[in-house]
Enzyme design. Structure first.
Site, short mmCIF file in Angstrom:
data_model
loop_
_atom_site.label_atom_id
_atom_site.label_comp_id
_atom_site.label_asym_id
_atom_site.label_seq_id
_atom_site.Cartn_x
_atom_site.Cartn_y
_atom_site.Cartn_z
N LYS A 14 0.83 -1.21 0.00
CA LYS A 14 0.00 0.00 0.00
C LYS A 14 0.86 1.27 0.00
O LYS A 14 0.63 2.18 -0.77
CB LYS A 14 -0.92 0.03 1.23
CG LYS A 14 -1.85 -1.18 1.35
CD LYS A 14 -2.78 -1.06 2.55
CE LYS A 14 -2.10 -1.04 3.91
NZ LYS A 14 -1.45 -2.32 4.29
N ARG A 88 -9.17 1.16 9.16
CA ARG A 88 -8.80 -0.20 9.54
C ARG A 88 -9.90 -0.89 10.34
O ARG A 88 -9.75 -2.07 10.68
CB ARG A 88 -7.54 -0.16 10.40
CG ARG A 88 -6.25 -0.55 9.66
CD ARG A 88 -5.12 -0.39 10.66
NE ARG A 88 -3.89 -1.06 10.38
CZ ARG A 88 -2.84 -0.50 9.76
NH1 ARG A 88 -2.93 0.70 9.28
NH2 ARG A 88 -1.72 -1.17 9.64
N ARG A 127 11.84 -5.85 3.81
CA ARG A 127 11.74 -4.40 4.02
C ARG A 127 12.68 -3.97 5.15
O ARG A 127 13.37 -2.96 5.05
CB ARG A 127 10.29 -4.02 4.37
CG ARG A 127 10.12 -2.57 4.78
CD ARG A 127 8.70 -2.09 4.64
NE ARG A 127 7.82 -2.53 5.71
CZ ARG A 127 6.50 -2.36 5.71
NH1 ARG A 127 5.91 -1.80 4.69
NH2 ARG A 127 5.77 -2.77 6.71
N ARG A 140 10.19 -1.06 14.14
CA ARG A 140 10.30 -2.03 15.23
C ARG A 140 9.22 -3.11 15.14
O ARG A 140 9.34 -4.16 15.78
CB ARG A 140 10.18 -1.32 16.60
CG ARG A 140 11.15 -0.17 16.71
CD ARG A 140 12.22 -0.28 17.76
NE ARG A 140 11.85 -0.75 19.08
CZ ARG A 140 11.95 0.02 20.16
NH1 ARG A 140 12.25 1.29 20.05
NH2 ARG A 140 11.73 -0.50 21.34
N ARG A 150 0.00 -8.37 13.71
CA ARG A 150 -0.57 -7.38 12.78
C ARG A 150 -1.48 -8.05 11.76
O ARG A 150 -2.53 -7.52 11.40
CB ARG A 150 0.57 -6.62 12.08
CG ARG A 150 1.32 -5.72 13.04
CD ARG A 150 2.68 -5.30 12.49
NE ARG A 150 2.60 -4.48 11.30
CZ ARG A 150 3.57 -4.34 10.42
NH1 ARG A 150 4.72 -5.00 10.58
NH2 ARG A 150 3.42 -3.57 9.38
P1 AMP Z 1 1.15 0.80 9.12
O1 AMP Z 1 2.29 1.71 8.86
O2 AMP Z 1 -0.07 1.16 8.32
O3 AMP Z 1 1.51 -0.65 8.99
O4 AMP Z 1 0.74 1.02 10.66
C1 AMP Z 1 1.63 0.73 11.70
C2 AMP Z 1 0.88 0.60 13.01
O5 AMP Z 1 0.24 1.86 13.32
C3 AMP Z 1 -0.23 -0.42 13.04
O6 AMP Z 1 0.26 -1.73 13.32
C4 AMP Z 1 -1.10 0.13 14.16
O7 AMP Z 1 -0.52 -0.12 15.43
C5 AMP Z 1 -1.03 1.61 13.91
N1 AMP Z 1 -2.07 2.09 12.96
C6 AMP Z 1 -1.86 2.61 11.72
N2 AMP Z 1 -3.00 2.96 11.14
C7 AMP Z 1 -3.99 2.64 12.02
C8 AMP Z 1 -5.41 2.75 12.00
N3 AMP Z 1 -6.05 3.25 10.94
N4 AMP Z 1 -6.09 2.32 13.11
C9 AMP Z 1 -5.46 1.85 14.18
N5 AMP Z 1 -4.12 1.69 14.27
C10 AMP Z 1 -3.38 2.10 13.20
#
Ligand code: AMP
Length: 194
Positions: A14, A88, A127, A140, A150
């Site tokens: 994404k 999400r 990555r 991390r 995740r």
């Molecule tokens: P990402 O960079 O999109 O993989 O997001 C990294 C982390 O940020 C996720 O594993 C969540 O802990 C948090 N996070 C990012 N976007 C959201 C969202 N829309 N709702 C809740 N947590 C989020």
């Protein structure tokens, strides 16, 4: 103007595709993950709590991410917004619809990057290795252990959005396992007809 959501599990590509769209089409990427990583380093109590949740691979509260998105939407984006990692949860999806409507905007498409779960953990590890080799900070939460959490969060909380947007007639599924440029072309053709 085109406002699109890129939907898919962690490691689906994404962020990579959102960055390409920014460059190619002057769209604005709204990545809640990036915003939260920035907030985490702010040294505030909120930042500390967010950091803990992210390191465990869990989701931060809907209120926090909806607030972040609301702030950014107000700035507007003539070329359209790419929502990356947001919404999400169903609650976030409802909130996004309401926020867009309030600004006189709408969603043009929800693009699901369909990927093979077994390949994802390999992408995440890669990555982390590439970031390390380039002297960039390694996330991390890009470890096989946290990745599992995740991915589970994705299936529990985010995958229901596939049905939600399908029912609205907004969902387009594309093969996220194809080569990066092929995926980019598929996304471009969705945007051109949206
Ligand atoms: P990402 O960079 O999109 O993989 O997001 C990294 C982390 O940020 C996720 O594993 C969540 O802990 C948090 N996070 C990012 N976007 C959201 C969202 N829309 N709702 C809740 N947590 C989020």
């Amino acid at each position: 103007m085109r406002n699109v959501i890129l939907l898919g599990p962690p490691g689906a590509g994404k962020g990579t595709q959102a960055k390409r769209l920014e460059e190619a089409r002057g769209m604005v990427q709204l990545s809640t993950g990036d915003m939260l990583r920035a907030a985490r380093t702010s040294g505030t109590e909120m930042g500390r709590k967010v950091a803990e949740v992210m390191e465990r691979g869990q989701l931060v509260t809907d209120e926090i991410v909806i607030g972040l998105i609301e702030e950014r939407l107000q700035a507007g984006a003539p070329g359209g917004f790419i929502f990356d990692g947001f919404p999400r949860t169903l609650k976030q999806a409802d909130a996004l619809g309401a926020l867009l409507a309030r600004q006189g905007m709408k969603l043009d498409a929800v693009i699901e990057l369909v990927v093979d779960d077994a390949a994802l953990v390999g992408r995440i590890v890669k990555r982390a290795e590439e970031a390390q080799a380039a002297g960039q900070p390694v996330r991390r939460d890009d470890t096989p252990e946290v990745f599992e959490v995740r991915l589970r969060e994705y299936y529990k909380s985010t995958a229901p959005l596939i049905g939600y947007y399908w029912a609205k007639g907004d969902l387009v599924q594309i093969d996220g396992m194809a080569e990066m440029t092929v995926v980019a072309r598929a996304i471009a053709s969705v945007l051109d007809r949206a």
